[in-house]
Enzyme design. Sequence first.
Site, mmCIF file in Angstrom:
data_model
loop_
_atom_site.group_PDB
_atom_site.id
_atom_site.type_symbol
_atom_site.label_atom_id
_atom_site.label_comp_id
_atom_site.label_asym_id
_atom_site.label_seq_id
_atom_site.Cartn_x
_atom_site.Cartn_y
_atom_site.Cartn_z
ATOM 1 N N PRO A 15 1.001 5.726 -7.983
ATOM 2 C CA PRO A 15 1.233 5.935 -6.554
ATOM 3 C C PRO A 15 0.412 5.020 -5.650
ATOM 4 C CG PRO A 15 0.035 7.778 -7.525
ATOM 5 C CD PRO A 15 0.528 6.926 -8.665
ATOM 6 N N ASN A 16 1.090 4.590 -4.600
ATOM 7 C CA ASN A 16 0.526 3.792 -3.506
ATOM 8 C C ASN A 16 0.253 2.334 -3.872
ATOM 9 O OD1 ASN A 16 0.463 5.923 -1.526
ATOM 10 N ND2 ASN A 16 -1.196 6.819 -2.710
ATOM 11 N N ARG A 23 -3.075 -3.119 3.012
ATOM 12 C CA ARG A 23 -4.244 -2.389 3.531
ATOM 13 C C ARG A 23 -5.384 -2.492 2.525
ATOM 14 N NH1 ARG A 23 -0.776 2.275 5.079
ATOM 15 N NH2 ARG A 23 0.246 1.512 6.940
ATOM 16 N N TYR A 28 -8.882 -3.726 -2.758
ATOM 17 C CA TYR A 28 -7.810 -3.988 -3.715
ATOM 18 C C TYR A 28 -7.290 -5.430 -3.703
ATOM 19 C CZ TYR A 28 -7.743 1.104 -3.956
ATOM 20 O OH TYR A 28 -8.094 2.417 -4.130
ATOM 21 N N ASN A 79 -1.838 1.348 -14.840
ATOM 22 C CA ASN A 79 -2.724 1.669 -13.724
ATOM 23 C C ASN A 79 -2.081 2.874 -13.049
ATOM 24 O OD1 ASN A 79 -4.221 1.976 -11.438
ATOM 25 N ND2 ASN A 79 -4.089 -0.171 -10.780
ATOM 26 N N ALA A 82 -4.132 7.106 -8.351
ATOM 27 C CA ALA A 82 -4.912 8.342 -8.214
ATOM 28 C C ALA A 82 -4.543 9.393 -9.277
ATOM 29 C CB ALA A 82 -4.741 8.913 -6.809
ATOM 30 N N GLU A 103 -5.687 0.754 -20.191
ATOM 31 C CA GLU A 103 -5.829 1.286 -18.825
ATOM 32 C C GLU A 103 -6.424 0.192 -17.942
ATOM 33 O OE1 GLU A 103 -8.387 4.713 -18.747
ATOM 34 O OE2 GLU A 103 -8.369 4.849 -16.554
ATOM 35 N N HIS A 105 -7.624 -0.845 -13.842
ATOM 36 C CA HIS A 105 -7.845 -0.537 -12.424
ATOM 37 C C HIS A 105 -8.296 -1.803 -11.720
ATOM 38 C CE1 HIS A 105 -7.357 3.691 -13.129
ATOM 39 N NE2 HIS A 105 -8.140 3.561 -14.178
ATOM 40 N N ARG A 112 -17.439 3.699 -7.244
ATOM 41 C CA ARG A 112 -16.834 4.360 -6.095
ATOM 42 C C ARG A 112 -17.178 5.858 -6.096
ATOM 43 N NH1 ARG A 112 -10.837 2.458 -5.487
ATOM 44 N NH2 ARG A 112 -11.226 3.280 -3.389
#
Length: 152
Positions: A15-16, A23, A28, A79, A82, A103, A105, A112
């Site tokens: 998601p996103n 943004r 990112y 990835n 969230a 995996e 990211h 974070r």
Amino acid sequence: MTNTSKKTVMVINGPNLNLLGSREPEVYGRESLKDIEHRLKTHASATPWQVDFRQSNQEGEIIDWIHEARESAQAIIINAGAYTHTSIAIMDALLAVNLPIIEVHLSNIFKREDFRHHSYISPASRGIICGFGSRGYLLALDALADITAQKQ
Ligand code: CA2
């Protein structure tokens, strides 16, 4: 067009991640997900792997794709966005797949917020690459090419 002599890695983005480039570039990066897909496919052209690149904002669709990968792919790079930190259902789907899973990211999740330090994806993964931005996808493909060539 798919090249049938190549093995397929399904690259699943959660998601996103479709918002990449628009943004939070400081977290990112400035590349869009389309840019990353293009870079990864170019990188893969020099390897025995072809890339089936996907993104979804729906948990159930991601689970369906993981099930599909059992038939259509020889590895998964994921990835999960969230959902990494929340989805036991995605973990269960990954644990049911007998394929190498890496995996990825973009950000270093351990630098974070605390809630990003736990991953439900990691117990199902061969390894994790985080904190190298979009280069992480290329590194994941290189790792995959190495581990499958060495059958380790
Ligand atoms: O660092 C990563 O790749 C993450 O998987 C990205 C997820 C985050 O929830 C994970 O903790 C770490 C968030 C992806 C959202 O991407 C956006 C991109 C641009 C603008 C807004 C969100």
